[in-house]
Design an enzyme around this catalytic site. Structure first.
Site, PDB file in Angstrom:
ATOM      1  N   LYS A  87       1.951   7.340 -20.355  1.00 32.37           N
ATOM      2  CA  LYS A  87       1.637   8.233 -19.016  1.00 32.37           C
ATOM      3  C   LYS A  87       0.733   6.946 -18.165  1.00 32.37           C
ATOM      4  O   LYS A  87       0.010   5.882 -19.075  1.00 32.37           O
ATOM      5  CB  LYS A  87       0.762   9.186 -19.418  1.00 32.37           C
TER       6      LYS A  87
ATOM      7  N   TYR B  87       7.231  20.054 -16.954  1.00 29.89           N
ATOM      8  CA  TYR B  87       6.488  21.003 -17.559  1.00 29.89           C
ATOM      9  C   TYR B  87       6.070  22.063 -17.043  1.00 29.89           C
ATOM     10  O   TYR B  87       5.148  22.323 -17.404  1.00 29.89           O
ATOM     11  CB  TYR B  87       4.558  19.530 -17.028  1.00 29.89           C
TER      12      TYR B  87
ATOM     13  N   ASN C  89      -4.588  11.520 -21.288  1.00 27.29           N
ATOM     14  CA  ASN C  89      -4.652  11.502 -22.646  1.00 27.29           C
ATOM     15  C   ASN C  89      -3.506  10.242 -22.722  1.00 27.29           C
ATOM     16  O   ASN C  89      -3.637  10.466 -24.075  1.00 27.29           O
ATOM     17  CB  ASN C  89      -4.617  12.547 -23.379  1.00 27.29           C
TER      18      ASN C  89
ATOM     19  N   HIS D 146       2.244  11.199 -24.747  1.00 24.07           N
ATOM     20  CA  HIS D 146       2.987  12.465 -24.886  1.00 24.07           C
ATOM     21  C   HIS D 146       3.401  12.672 -26.141  1.00 24.07           C
ATOM     22  O   HIS D 146       4.303  11.133 -26.305  1.00 24.07           O
ATOM     23  CB  HIS D 146       3.708  12.844 -23.391  1.00 24.07           C
TER      24      HIS D 146
ATOM     25  N   GLU E 212      13.680  17.139 -24.370  1.00 26.70           N
ATOM     26  CA  GLU E 212      12.567  16.267 -22.496  1.00 26.70           C
ATOM     27  C   GLU E 212      13.322  14.369 -23.188  1.00 26.70           C
ATOM     28  O   GLU E 212      13.709  13.447 -22.495  1.00 26.70           O
ATOM     29  CB  GLU E 212      11.589  16.190 -23.780  1.00 26.70           C
TER      30      GLU E 212
HETATM   31  N1  UDP Z   1      -3.839  18.915 -19.624  1.00 26.39           N
HETATM   32  C1  UDP Z   1      -5.034  18.524 -19.205  1.00 26.39           C
HETATM   33  N2  UDP Z   1      -5.486  19.620 -19.383  1.00 26.39           N
HETATM   34  C2  UDP Z   1      -5.745  20.603 -20.976  1.00 26.39           C
HETATM   35  C3  UDP Z   1      -4.813  20.719 -20.983  1.00 26.39           C
HETATM   36  C4  UDP Z   1      -3.875  19.856 -21.563  1.00 26.39           C
HETATM   37  O1  UDP Z   1      -5.004  18.073 -18.087  1.00 26.39           O
HETATM   38  O2  UDP Z   1      -6.724  21.399 -20.915  1.00 26.39           O
HETATM   39  C5  UDP Z   1      -2.532  17.961 -19.724  1.00 26.39           C
HETATM   40  C6  UDP Z   1      -2.346  17.082 -21.039  1.00 26.39           C
HETATM   41  O3  UDP Z   1      -2.101  15.819 -20.123  1.00 26.39           O
HETATM   42  C7  UDP Z   1      -1.733  17.341 -21.993  1.00 26.39           C
HETATM   43  C8  UDP Z   1      -0.885  17.692 -21.153  1.00 26.39           C
HETATM   44  O4  UDP Z   1      -1.280  18.167 -19.960  1.00 26.39           O
HETATM   45  O5  UDP Z   1      -1.238  16.503 -22.705  1.00 26.39           O
HETATM   46  C9  UDP Z   1       0.260  19.140 -21.834  1.00 26.39           C
HETATM   47  O6  UDP Z   1      -0.408  20.152 -22.629  1.00 26.39           O
HETATM   48  P1  UDP Z   1      -0.205  20.097 -24.250  1.00 26.39           P
HETATM   49  O7  UDP Z   1      -0.956  21.819 -24.521  1.00 26.39           O
HETATM   50  O8  UDP Z   1       0.943  20.511 -24.623  1.00 26.39           O
HETATM   51  O9  UDP Z   1      -0.683  19.134 -24.918  1.00 26.39           O
HETATM   52  P2  UDP Z   1       0.049  17.513 -25.671  1.00 26.39           P
HETATM   53  O10 UDP Z   1       1.021  18.685 -26.259  1.00 26.39           O
HETATM   54  O11 UDP Z   1      -0.186  16.771 -24.487  1.00 26.39           O
HETATM   55  O12 UDP Z   1      -0.882  17.425 -26.563  1.00 26.39           O
HETATM   56 MG    MG Z   2       2.610  19.860 -25.544  1.00 23.67          MG
END
Ligand code: UDP
Ligand code: MG
Length: 139
Positions: free
Chosen positions: A11, A51, A114, A117, A128
């Protein structure tokens, strides 16, 4: 697409901080083969579409802003049990909860920025990968 593939993005925060090499090294050392890879930047429409499942969440606008603010590395990875093993390698969404030695523990700064992905299912991995790569770009 075969079920032994997953899709990842390094990212914007990870790219900005110069972590591309270190993260790719860790991915390769963990047994993933790079099937496709490119440096690219998502448009607002790209990020909203990628997203879309999160479009009703309170963090959606910030997520789109963050994911479009600079280049990312998009890649397709192959390994036995790729989706689950890659989720284990990257760690929990919130780096504060991520296990020691995971990519998010090592390189992420917050639950939003974070670093990386990872697809959450074989179906989403295929969707994806197709979002970012044609069939001819996947080896
Ligand atoms: N995210 C965020 N706040 C949250 C949860 C998620 O900004 O409370 C962002 C973060 O970058 C995350 C992405 O949204 O990686 C997608 O969320 P998901 O729950 O799918 O997490 P992931 O699968 O990436 O662990
Ligand atoms: Mg996710």
């Amino acid at each position: 697409m075969a079920t032994n593939r997953t899709f990842t993005m390094l990212k914007p925060d990870a790219v900005e901080k110069g972590y591309i090499g270190a993260i790719l090294e860790k991915i390769s050392a963990s047994g993933f083969r790079i099937v496709a890879m490119k440096l690219t930047q998502m448009t607002t429409a790209d990020a909203q579409s990628f997203y879309a499942i999160h479009s009703e969440r309170p963090f959606f606008a910030d997520l789109v802003e963050y994911m479009t603010r600079g280049p990312i590395v998009a890649a397709v990875l192959e390994k036995e049990n790729a989706v689950d093993d890659f989720r284990t390698l990257i760690g929990a969404t919130n780096p504060a909860d991520a296990a020691e030695g995971t990519i998010r523990k090592m390189y992420a700064e917050s639950i939003s920025a974070n670093a990386v992905h990872g697809s959450d299912s074989d179906d989403n991995a295929a969707i994806e990968a197709a979002f970012h790569f044609s069939g001819r770009e996947q080896f």
